[in-house]
Write a protein that holds these residues in place. Structure first.
Motif, PDB file in Angstrom:
ATOM      1  N   ASP A 150     -75.128 -13.100 117.668  1.00  8.39           N
ATOM      2  CA  ASP A 150     -75.347 -14.351 116.940  1.00  8.39           C
ATOM      3  C   ASP A 150     -75.040 -15.558 117.820  1.00  8.39           C
ATOM      4  O   ASP A 150     -75.733 -16.577 117.776  1.00  8.39           O
ATOM      5  CB  ASP A 150     -74.450 -14.402 115.693  1.00  8.39           C
ATOM      6  N   ILE A 151     -73.964 -15.425 118.603  1.00  7.94           N
ATOM      7  CA  ILE A 151     -73.601 -16.528 119.485  1.00  7.94           C
ATOM      8  C   ILE A 151     -74.648 -16.688 120.586  1.00  7.94           C
ATOM      9  O   ILE A 151     -75.033 -17.816 120.939  1.00  7.94           O
ATOM     10  CB  ILE A 151     -72.190 -16.307 120.081  1.00  7.94           C
TER      11      ILE A 151
ATOM     12  N   HIS B 190     -58.805 -13.980 115.657  1.00  9.01           N
ATOM     13  CA  HIS B 190     -59.751 -13.782 116.749  1.00  9.01           C
ATOM     14  C   HIS B 190     -61.105 -13.348 116.212  1.00  9.01           C
ATOM     15  O   HIS B 190     -62.152 -13.824 116.651  1.00  9.01           O
ATOM     16  CB  HIS B 190     -59.191 -12.732 117.710  1.00  9.01           C
TER      17      HIS B 190
ATOM     18  N   MET C 125     -82.968 -26.565 123.562  1.00 12.04           N
ATOM     19  CA  MET C 125     -83.302 -27.894 123.032  1.00 12.04           C
ATOM     20  C   MET C 125     -82.748 -28.992 123.932  1.00 12.04           C
ATOM     21  O   MET C 125     -83.254 -30.115 123.952  1.00 12.04           O
ATOM     22  CB  MET C 125     -82.767 -28.051 121.607  1.00 12.04           C
TER      23      MET C 125
ATOM     24  N   ILE D 266     -67.478 -18.180 113.234  1.00 12.75           N
ATOM     25  CA  ILE D 266     -67.382 -19.641 113.071  1.00 12.75           C
ATOM     26  C   ILE D 266     -68.138 -20.340 114.197  1.00 12.75           C
ATOM     27  O   ILE D 266     -68.848 -21.321 113.984  1.00 12.75           O
ATOM     28  CB  ILE D 266     -65.909 -20.110 113.080  1.00 12.75           C
ATOM     29  N   THR D 267     -67.979 -19.821 115.409  1.00 13.52           N
ATOM     30  CA  THR D 267     -68.717 -20.382 116.547  1.00 13.52           C
ATOM     31  C   THR D 267     -70.208 -20.331 116.274  1.00 13.52           C
ATOM     32  O   THR D 267     -70.939 -21.306 116.495  1.00 13.52           O
ATOM     33  CB  THR D 267     -68.403 -19.588 117.831  1.00 13.52           C
ATOM     34  N   SER D 268     -70.661 -19.187 115.788  1.00  9.86           N
ATOM     35  CA  SER D 268     -72.084 -19.002 115.501  1.00  9.86           C
ATOM     36  C   SER D 268     -72.538 -19.983 114.412  1.00  9.86           C
ATOM     37  O   SER D 268     -73.607 -20.609 114.531  1.00  9.86           O
ATOM     38  CB  SER D 268     -72.308 -17.558 115.073  1.00  9.86           C
TER      39      SER D 268
ATOM     40  N   MET E 121     -70.270 -29.601 119.020  1.00  8.30           N
ATOM     41  CA  MET E 121     -71.332 -29.098 119.890  1.00  8.30           C
ATOM     42  C   MET E 121     -71.734 -30.135 120.935  1.00  8.30           C
ATOM     43  O   MET E 121     -72.235 -29.777 122.003  1.00  8.30           O
ATOM     44  CB  MET E 121     -72.561 -28.694 119.064  1.00  8.30           C
TER      45      MET E 121
ATOM     46  N   ASN F 229     -56.653 -17.120 121.785  1.00  5.40           N
ATOM     47  CA  ASN F 229     -55.792 -15.994 122.177  1.00  5.40           C
ATOM     48  C   ASN F 229     -55.833 -15.710 123.666  1.00  5.40           C
ATOM     49  O   ASN F 229     -54.901 -15.116 124.209  1.00  5.40           O
ATOM     50  CB  ASN F 229     -56.242 -14.716 121.461  1.00  5.40           C
TER      51      ASN F 229
ATOM     52  N   GLU G 193     -71.439 -11.042 121.423  1.00  2.00           N
ATOM     53  CA  GLU G 193     -71.817 -11.410 120.062  1.00  2.00           C
ATOM     54  C   GLU G 193     -73.249 -11.934 120.056  1.00  2.00           C
ATOM     55  O   GLU G 193     -73.527 -13.047 120.547  1.00  2.00           O
ATOM     56  CB  GLU G 193     -70.883 -12.496 119.532  1.00  2.00           C
TER      57      GLU G 193
ATOM     58  N   LYS H 119     -63.617 -21.395 121.813  1.00  2.05           N
ATOM     59  CA  LYS H 119     -64.241 -21.037 120.531  1.00  2.05           C
ATOM     60  C   LYS H 119     -63.211 -21.140 119.408  1.00  2.05           C
ATOM     61  O   LYS H 119     -62.046 -20.801 119.641  1.00  2.05           O
ATOM     62  CB  LYS H 119     -64.726 -19.583 120.566  1.00  2.05           C
ATOM     63  N   PRO H 120     -63.633 -21.517 118.172  1.00  2.00           N
ATOM     64  CA  PRO H 120     -64.981 -21.979 117.856  1.00  2.00           C
ATOM     65  C   PRO H 120     -65.174 -23.403 118.375  1.00  2.00           C
ATOM     66  O   PRO H 120     -64.238 -24.187 118.422  1.00  2.00           O
ATOM     67  CB  PRO H 120     -64.995 -21.946 116.327  1.00  2.00           C
ATOM     68  N   PHE H 121     -66.387 -23.710 118.761  1.00  2.00           N
ATOM     69  CA  PHE H 121     -66.628 -25.023 119.345  1.00  2.00           C
ATOM     70  C   PHE H 121     -66.464 -26.088 118.268  1.00  2.00           C
ATOM     71  O   PHE H 121     -67.231 -26.160 117.325  1.00  2.00           O
ATOM     72  CB  PHE H 121     -68.054 -25.084 119.914  1.00  2.00           C
TER      73      PHE H 121
ATOM     74  N   LYS I 143     -75.682 -27.108 114.272  1.00  2.00           N
ATOM     75  CA  LYS I 143     -76.074 -28.146 115.232  1.00  2.00           C
ATOM     76  C   LYS I 143     -77.551 -28.009 115.581  1.00  2.00           C
ATOM     77  O   LYS I 143     -78.284 -29.002 115.671  1.00  2.00           O
ATOM     78  CB  LYS I 143     -75.213 -28.027 116.496  1.00  2.00           C
ATOM     79  N   ASN I 144     -77.992 -26.768 115.764  1.00  2.07           N
ATOM     80  CA  ASN I 144     -79.406 -26.544 116.091  1.00  2.07           C
ATOM     81  C   ASN I 144     -80.299 -27.062 114.974  1.00  2.07           C
ATOM     82  O   ASN I 144     -81.319 -27.720 115.225  1.00  2.07           O
ATOM     83  CB  ASN I 144     -79.662 -25.047 116.305  1.00  2.07           C
TER      84      ASN I 144
ATOM     85  N   ARG J 248     -71.296 -22.905 113.622  1.00  4.59           N
ATOM     86  CA  ARG J 248     -71.342 -24.298 114.105  1.00  4.59           C
ATOM     87  C   ARG J 248     -72.517 -24.535 115.022  1.00  4.59           C
ATOM     88  O   ARG J 248     -73.160 -25.584 114.962  1.00  4.59           O
ATOM     89  CB  ARG J 248     -70.043 -24.607 114.843  1.00  4.59           C
ATOM     90  N   THR J 249     -72.780 -23.577 115.876  1.00  2.46           N
ATOM     91  CA  THR J 249     -73.900 -23.756 116.799  1.00  2.46           C
ATOM     92  C   THR J 249     -75.211 -23.792 116.029  1.00  2.46           C
ATOM     93  O   THR J 249     -76.082 -24.633 116.311  1.00  2.46           O
ATOM     94  CB  THR J 249     -73.914 -22.630 117.846  1.00  2.46           C
ATOM     95  N   ASN J 250     -75.348 -22.906 115.061  1.00  2.00           N
ATOM     96  CA  ASN J 250     -76.585 -22.887 114.268  1.00  2.00           C
ATOM     97  C   ASN J 250     -76.761 -24.174 113.460  1.00  2.00           C
ATOM     98  O   ASN J 250     -77.871 -24.696 113.338  1.00  2.00           O
ATOM     99  CB  ASN J 250     -76.599 -21.673 113.324  1.00  2.00           C
TER     100      ASN J 250
ATOM    101  N   ASN K 236     -63.098 -16.241 114.692  1.00  2.00           N
ATOM    102  CA  ASN K 236     -63.553 -17.292 115.615  1.00  2.00           C
ATOM    103  C   ASN K 236     -65.015 -17.151 115.998  1.00  2.00           C
ATOM    104  O   ASN K 236     -65.746 -18.142 116.086  1.00  2.00           O
ATOM    105  CB  ASN K 236     -62.719 -17.253 116.901  1.00  2.00           C
ATOM    106  N   ASN K 237     -65.446 -15.917 116.253  1.00  2.00           N
ATOM    107  CA  ASN K 237     -66.823 -15.734 116.728  1.00  2.00           C
ATOM    108  C   ASN K 237     -67.854 -16.107 115.662  1.00  2.00           C
ATOM    109  O   ASN K 237     -68.799 -16.858 115.956  1.00  2.00           O
ATOM    110  CB  ASN K 237     -67.027 -14.304 117.224  1.00  2.00           C
TER     111      ASN K 237
ATOM    112  N   SER L  73     -77.761 -18.467 118.998  1.00  2.00           N
ATOM    113  CA  SER L  73     -77.589 -19.862 118.608  1.00  2.00           C
ATOM    114  C   SER L  73     -77.343 -20.752 119.824  1.00  2.00           C
ATOM    115  O   SER L  73     -77.887 -21.860 119.917  1.00  2.00           O
ATOM    116  CB  SER L  73     -76.444 -20.005 117.586  1.00  2.00           C
TER     117      SER L  73
ATOM    118  N   SER M 254     -61.595 -22.922 109.959  1.00  2.69           N
ATOM    119  CA  SER M 254     -60.918 -23.055 111.258  1.00  2.69           C
ATOM    120  C   SER M 254     -59.496 -23.532 111.095  1.00  2.69           C
ATOM    121  O   SER M 254     -58.598 -23.070 111.795  1.00  2.69           O
ATOM    122  CB  SER M 254     -61.656 -24.052 112.148  1.00  2.69           C
TER     123      SER M 254
END
Lengths: 272, 137
Positions: B11-12, A25, B22, A31-33, B106, B82, B9, B101-103, A39-40, A35-37, A28-29, B15, A91
């Motif tokens: 950072d999330i 858990h 965008m 990793i999410t950050s 995107m 979870n 979070e 998450k995680p995506f 992509k940006n 991936r999003t970054n 995950n957060n 981003s 992941s």
């Protein structure tokens, strides 16, 4: 093993499972950050690229270090792909651990034992430093057994983890050159019934002679303090027995250890 | 299209804000449940991306409170594997969608937000059309 010993054993595994779930858990957060970054950056690069290309055309003498603008853009995309694939690998490891740490309950269903073994080898690849120490010799076609997938994976992960520790004990820093683990699968007929055996063998120091008769009892461990508390093989034996199979240490004359898991293969009947 | 992102979070939040801006959205973020409710009461948002595991006031309660202020809000729950069981509960409470998450991809995040935006636009058009017709009646 009496009921109290079993309860302590399963409680310990529940604690480990809970810990792994928590780790998964927490990972995950970020990793999410990531991936999003990524992509940006890719989206912005799509916008910047024509501008940079136009600038490069107008200033052919300029470069970034030893790289032309064209090469730098290409390397930038490669770097982003590298970040993306690395996060995908993380992941995958997290997903495998979440499955592994999932409830030890669950139904018995028809599963392909080849997939289970391959997944277990994949899950433990980090134990072997990602090297090719583990050789996998499994059939190309499915081998169907009636089993709880997560419980079976726990068994093979335990055997492989034990093998990795044994190799590190014997070979230390040279384990990737000298260590060998072979996971092989064979089918056989015994008294008219079809069985499959999975053999996990290593060229480590082997099980000490004085422990061979008690290696499957709880709290028996060959590991140094802090590296496992000796319930893995005991639980593995219980799991395989609950699946109608056998787990034993094959006492051969070869150096190292050879653990054998035997399971009944699903009988296929035209009557269903 | 106004979007509020609620996640503890930072950072999330940063981003995702960049990504959705965008894609053309106006985006506000907050990492605090109480602040999320206050902002929602003050400004209203068409779409809310809501982390299901928020401290203090958890995601499900936040969802209920947001929908009690404006039932037409498109609330998209963000969850880790979870908490997938909580997502089903969120659906019962009125959440429109979920993102895991995680995506993995995107582009699918963009699609989910895009579908929510399209639903909002459609209902707004229908509402305006209905008002127009009732005033001409």
């Amino acid at each position: 093993m009496d009921k109290d010993d079993k309860n302590v054993m399963y409680d310990a595994y529940d604690e480990v499972a809970s810990l792994l779930q928590g780790v998964a858990h927490e990972i995950n957060n970020p990793i999410t950050s990531i991936r999003t970054n990524v992509k940006n950056i890719e989206m912005m690069l799509d916008e910047f690229e024509p501008i940079i290309e136009e600038y490069a055309d107008d200033h052919p003498e300029e470069s970034i270090g030893n790289l032309s603008f064209e090469e730098a853009l290409s390397r930038l995309r490669q770097s982003l792909n590298g970040i993306h694939s690395a996060s995908a690998r993380v992941s995958t490891v997290v997903e495998n651990f979440k499955d592994f740490a999932g409830s030890s309950g669950g139904e018995m269903t028809e599963i392909n034992l080849v997939d289970v073994v391959e997944s277990s080898v994949s899950m433990t690849s980090y134990e072997f430093g990602g090297s090719d120490i583990v050789q996998l010799e499994v059939p190309n076609e499915p081998v169907m057994v009636n089993a709880n997938q997560m419980q079976l994976e726990q068994v093979f992960v335990n055997l492989l983890t034990n093998a990795s520790h044994a190799l590190k004990d014997k070979y230390g820093d040279t384990v990737s050159e000298q260590g060998e683990v072979v996971v092989s699968m064979n089918q056989m007929n015994r008294d008219g019934e079809e069985w499959v055996n999975v053999i996990v063998s290593d060229n480590g120091p082997g099980v000490p002679e004085d422990l061979k008769d008690s290696i499957f009892a709880p709290y028996i461990t060959t590991k140094e303090q802090g590296k496992g508390f000796g319930i893995g093989l005991s639980k593995a034996l219980g799991t395989i027995q609950e699946h109608g199979g056998h787990l034993y240490l094959h006492d051969n004359s070869q150096p190292g250890a050879e653990f054998v898991v035997e399971l009944p293969i699903n009988a296929t009947s035209p009557d269903g | 299209m106004d979007v509020l992102i609620v996640d503890d979070e930072k950072d999330i939040l940063r981003s995702l804000k960049t990504f959705l801006e965008m894609e053309g959205y106006h985006v506000t973020t907050t990492d605090n449940s109480t602040d999320a409710i206050e902002r929602f009461e003050r400004n209203g948002y068409n779409i809310v991306l809501l982390d299901i595991n928020m401290p203090e006031i958890d995601g499900l309660e936040l969802l209920e409170r947001i929908l009690s202020i404006d039932y037409h809000t498109e609330v998209i729950m963000m969850t880790g594997f979870n908490s997938l069981d909580k997502v089903f509960e969120a659906r019962e409470l009125g959440a429109s969608e979920y993102m895991l998450k995680p995506f993995d991809d995107m582009d699918s995040v963009g699609e989910i937000a895009g579908h929510a935006r399209d639903r909002v636009k459609r209902w707004n058009r229908a509402f305006e059309q209905g008002l127009l017709e009732s005033s001409n009646a």
